[in-house]
Design a protein around this motif. Structure first.
Motif, PDB file in Angstrom:
ATOM      1  N   SER A   1       0.863  -1.188   0.000  1.00 40.63           N
ATOM      2  CA  SER A   1       0.000   0.000   0.000  1.00 40.63           C
ATOM      3  C   SER A   1       0.895   1.231   0.000  1.00 40.63           C
ATOM      4  O   SER A   1       1.110   1.855   1.034  1.00 40.63           O
ATOM      5  N   PRO A   2       1.475   1.569  -1.151  1.00 36.56           N
ATOM      6  CA  PRO A   2       2.399   2.715  -1.221  1.00 36.56           C
ATOM      7  C   PRO A   2       1.770   3.974  -0.648  1.00 36.56           C
ATOM      8  O   PRO A   2       0.554   4.116  -0.553  1.00 36.56           O
ATOM      9  N   TRP A   3       2.629   4.907  -0.265  1.00 30.37           N
ATOM     10  CA  TRP A   3       2.211   6.164   0.340  1.00 30.37           C
ATOM     11  C   TRP A   3       2.288   7.252  -0.709  1.00 30.37           C
ATOM     12  O   TRP A   3       3.390   7.651  -1.071  1.00 30.37           O
ATOM     13  N   ILE A   4       1.194   7.748  -1.276  1.00 23.39           N
ATOM     14  CA  ILE A   4      -0.173   7.629  -0.852  1.00 23.39           C
ATOM     15  C   ILE A   4      -1.024   7.946  -2.066  1.00 23.39           C
ATOM     16  O   ILE A   4      -0.496   8.432  -3.077  1.00 23.39           O
ATOM     17  N   LEU A   5      -2.323   7.761  -2.019  1.00 29.54           N
ATOM     18  CA  LEU A   5      -3.166   8.021  -3.183  1.00 29.54           C
ATOM     19  C   LEU A   5      -3.144   9.490  -3.580  1.00 29.54           C
ATOM     20  O   LEU A   5      -2.928   9.832  -4.737  1.00 29.54           O
ATOM     21  N   LYS A   6      -3.407  10.368  -2.627  1.00 32.57           N
ATOM     22  CA  LYS A   6      -3.641  11.796  -2.923  1.00 32.57           C
ATOM     23  C   LYS A   6      -2.743  12.682  -2.071  1.00 32.57           C
ATOM     24  O   LYS A   6      -2.513  12.389  -0.898  1.00 32.57           O
ATOM     25  N   ASP A   7      -2.234  13.765  -2.628  1.00 39.83           N
ATOM     26  CA  ASP A   7      -1.555  14.780  -1.814  1.00 39.83           C
ATOM     27  C   ASP A   7      -2.496  15.220  -0.696  1.00 39.83           C
ATOM     28  O   ASP A   7      -3.694  15.438  -0.923  1.00 39.83           O
ATOM     29  N   PHE A   8      -1.945  15.364   0.510  1.00 41.33           N
ATOM     30  CA  PHE A   8      -2.788  15.697   1.649  1.00 41.33           C
ATOM     31  C   PHE A   8      -2.139  16.783   2.490  1.00 41.33           C
ATOM     32  O   PHE A   8      -0.918  16.967   2.479  1.00 41.33           O
ATOM     33  N   ARG A   9      -2.945  17.493   3.241  1.00 47.48           N
ATOM     34  CA  ARG A   9      -2.463  18.588   4.075  1.00 47.48           C
ATOM     35  C   ARG A   9      -1.585  18.063   5.206  1.00 47.48           C
ATOM     36  O   ARG A   9      -1.940  17.110   5.894  1.00 47.48           O
ATOM     37  N   SER A  10      -0.441  18.726   5.411  1.00 49.79           N
ATOM     38  CA  SER A  10       0.451  18.389   6.519  1.00 49.79           C
ATOM     39  C   SER A  10       1.259  19.630   6.880  1.00 49.79           C
ATOM     40  O   SER A  10       2.162  20.029   6.137  1.00 49.79           O
ATOM     41  N   PRO A  11       0.959  20.252   8.028  1.00 50.48           N
ATOM     42  CA  PRO A  11       1.651  21.493   8.396  1.00 50.48           C
ATOM     43  C   PRO A  11       3.156  21.343   8.565  1.00 50.48           C
ATOM     44  O   PRO A  11       3.872  22.352   8.491  1.00 50.48           O
ATOM     45  N   ARG A  12       3.644  20.123   8.777  1.00 50.58           N
ATOM     46  CA  ARG A  12       5.086  19.958   8.974  1.00 50.58           C
ATOM     47  C   ARG A  12       5.857  20.075   7.653  1.00 50.58           C
ATOM     48  O   ARG A  12       7.086  20.160   7.656  1.00 50.58           O
ATOM     49  N   ARG A  13       5.188  20.067   6.531  1.00 52.56           N
ATOM     50  CA  ARG A  13       5.846  20.091   5.219  1.00 52.56           C
ATOM     51  C   ARG A  13       5.792  21.507   4.660  1.00 52.56           C
ATOM     52  O   ARG A  13       4.742  21.967   4.190  1.00 52.56           O
TER      53      ARG A  13
END
Length: 623
Positions: A573-585
């Motif tokens: 299950s590779p990471w990941i299907l969709k770009d997602f919000r992450s404040p650390r990035r």
């Protein structure tokens, strides 16, 4: 509290597998009420407009010296603030929820207004609704989820509290409802602490708010609170029913599956429980990704008729193979966060939003499997996985820096796990319960997670147990040597590894296929994560720098070639299907608060690596 048969005896199981200190702990509390399949019961949907008001210093819960708040701060009070202050100049209210701004729920407050984009703390919500005019039986306020700690008030009185951002909870409000208009006030505090699950540091957006549906559900005085209908590991059809109410004991119940011509009657025991096991009807068609057959199942008792749509299948491990309905299967999957497509996702997972994501997996990637990370996802998503034929890995947010030695944190995790399993045991799609992700090995952590594994074994003996583990790395002759030495592996059914060689390391992609892997030879292995970031539309064909679509595609090619060398690998299950919000990035050119490891962008634009994985899975499915 009535403890159903499927929970009785868990303490004995724990005593066999855990340290004496942990084994002596109480059985995790059964969520009361459980209201399994509540989303299919009749009720009043309270979605729509709610007033909201921030409370960053939590003055609605305590005054500045810690004492109870004065009436001017008690948000749940039933009062016309404007009229009260106009009538008496001595009266002071520092809130007026009835005239505060409106939001539409379910949703996170992060996307309600620019000034709330990074707000973490206490938010108050309020609305009114009309109770049914002719009321009979019992009524529950049921929340699909609210993140994270919730207090609920009805008509000025507190009716209950809940902790945990991703599992359902309900409160009996039968005696608090009144004819005509009722006021509901909800305080939701999203702030994480060192003792919460998950802890403060994560790699995803913490969407505070009421993010799943709120409904007023009516049931008879005695009703079906829990029903679990499934195939056992040996292929028999089994049902466990738990009734709640004063007449739950020694009460007639009936199981009906009309499409199978099945109609069986029984009587509950003194605890309100009924168990039945039988040979499965010959006409039963087993659920699979190719044929996701669901049956309408009903359980009746008195005036109550509980129903659900359920698929029947078996999942097991034999040596290094994962067996679905007795046949080996390779899990062709992807990981996914609960975040809808769009430039401003707000964790409002409608059927259309869930279908858009799962269709990309099923039809676009030729997948048969999805890892729902890193917390229980919406019932909407799980029901669609059942309908569409996608196998599911479901996990609780025991993630990174958990307070392993804190008994309260363990209690929270156990309750979340029980809520998750209780809600979703009837979903044929769920084949793996995961108890953790990327947790460092210590004695305290091992005891904590072994407790959760033991809980899973007792609560659901029909599915597999796993956790996303870390591995030890060394180098030999220029290529990585990866060793799985985690002692938790001994109690798991499926070994799962997160690996990012070539992205978070300086390895040349050309060296990845030569990687050495030392993993248990007698158990199936899945790659629970691997991936690389790419900003959709950024290309660097000459150099293939990181964050380019070319690098991500080449990373997938190299990692998939490496994966084919592992004889025990049975899925990914590779990471990941969709770009997602992450404040650390926060790379301003490529990330800007987004984790860019998606194979599609936040708005659904497919990147080059999407095609690489789709072609790989198409070839896999043809084997």
């Amino acid at each position: 509290m009535i403890v159903p048969s499927w929970l009785r005896g868990i303490a004995a199981v724990l005593a066999l597998v855990l340290s004496p200190a942990l084994a002596a702990q109480e059985v995790p509390p059964r969520p009361t009420p459980l209201l399994v399949a509540a989303d299919l019961r009749d009720g009043i949907d309270l979605s729509g407009p709610w007033h909201y008001s921030i409370d960053p210093f939590r003055s609605g819960l305590a005054s500045f010296h810690g004492e109870a708040p004065d009436i001017g701060q008690q948000r749940w009070r039933e009062v016309d603030v404007r009229a009260a202050m106009a009538k008496d100049s001595r009266v002071l209210y520092e809130f007026d929820l009835a005239r505060s701004p409106l939001t539409t729920l379910p949703s996170s407050w992060l996307t309600e207004a620019p000034e709330l984009r990074h707000y973490q703390g206490l938010m108050w919500y309020q609305r009114t609704f009309a109770a049914p005019a002719a009321r009979h039986g019992r009524y529950f306020l049921r929340f699909g989820a609210a993140n994270y700690a919730t207090r609920v008030y009805l008509n000025g009185q507190e009716v209950g509290r809940h902790e945990g951002g991703f599992t359902p909870f309900a409160f009996d409000v039968t005696k608090r409802l009144r004819d005509g208009e009722n006021q509901i006030t909800v305080g939701v505090d999203s702030e994480a602490s060192e003792a919460t699950v998950p802890p403060p540091v994560t790699d995803w957006e913490n969407y505070g708010g009421i993010t799943r549906a709120v409904r007023l559900i009516g049931v008879p005085d005695t009703y079906v609170d829990d029903a679990w209908v499934r195939l056992t590991r040996d292929g028999r059809l089994a049902v466990d029913v738990h009734l709640d109410g004063e007449q739950a004991a020694k009460r007639p119940v009936r199981l009906i599956v009309a499409a199978l011509g099945l109609d069986r009657a029984g009587v509950t025991d003194a605890h309100g429980d009924w168990h039945l096991a039988m040979t499965a009807p010959r006409a039963l068609v087993r659920w699979s990704p190719e044929h996701p057959r669901l049956y309408d199942v009903a359980i009746t008792t008195g005036d109550d008729r509980w129903h659900d749509r359920i698929g029947f299948r078996t999942i097991a491990v034999r040596g290094r193979d994962i067996l679905l309905n007795g046949k080996p299967i390779f899990l062709r999957g992807i990981s996914m966060h609960e975040e809808e497509l769009g430039a401003e996702p707000t964790r409002a997972m409608t059927p259309a939003a869930a279908r858009a994501l799962l269709t990309e997996i099923k039809d676009g990637l030729h997948g048969n499997y999805v890892r729902l990370a890193h917390y229980p996802h919406s019932e909407v998503t799980l029901r669609l996985a059942d309908e569409m034929g996608l196998l599911v890995w479901s996990e609780v947010p025991v993630y990174w820096r958990v307070a392993w030695s804190n008994p309260d944190t363990l209690a929270r995790a156990r309750t979340m796990l029980a809520e998750n399993i209780g809600r979703d045991r009837n979903r044929a799609a769920v084949v793996i319960w995961s108890v953790a992700n990327e947790t460092p090995v210590t004695d305290a952590r091992n005891a904590f997670l072994r407790t959760l594994v033991a809980d899973v074994r007792r609560l659901d003996d029909t599915r597999l147990v796993s956790a996303a583990l870390l591995v030890e790395r060394s180098d030999n002759a220029g290529h990585p040597v990866m060793t799985l030495a985690d002692p938790l592996a001994d109690v798991l059914d499926v070994m799962a590894i997160n690996t990012y060689n070539g992205w978070y390391t300086t390895d040349r992609l050309a060296d990845l296929p030569a990687s050495e892997w030392h993993v248990p030879a007698d158990k199936p292995l899945v790659f629970s994560e691997f991936g690389a970031d790419a900003r959709a539309g950024f290309h660097d064909p000459a150099n293939g720098q990181k964050f380019s679509e070319e690098f991500q595609a080449d990373y997938y090619r190299a990692t998939l070639t490496m994966a084919d060398t592992l004889p025990t690998l049975r899925g990914m299950s590779p990471w990941i299907l969709k770009d997602f919000r992450s404040p650390r990035r926060q790379n301003p050119e490529f990330q800007q608060g987004w984790n860019r490891k998606g194979l599609i962008s936040e708005t659904g634009e497919r990147k080059a690596a999407f095609g690489v994985l789709a072609d790989y899975y198409a070839a896999r499915s043809a084997r």
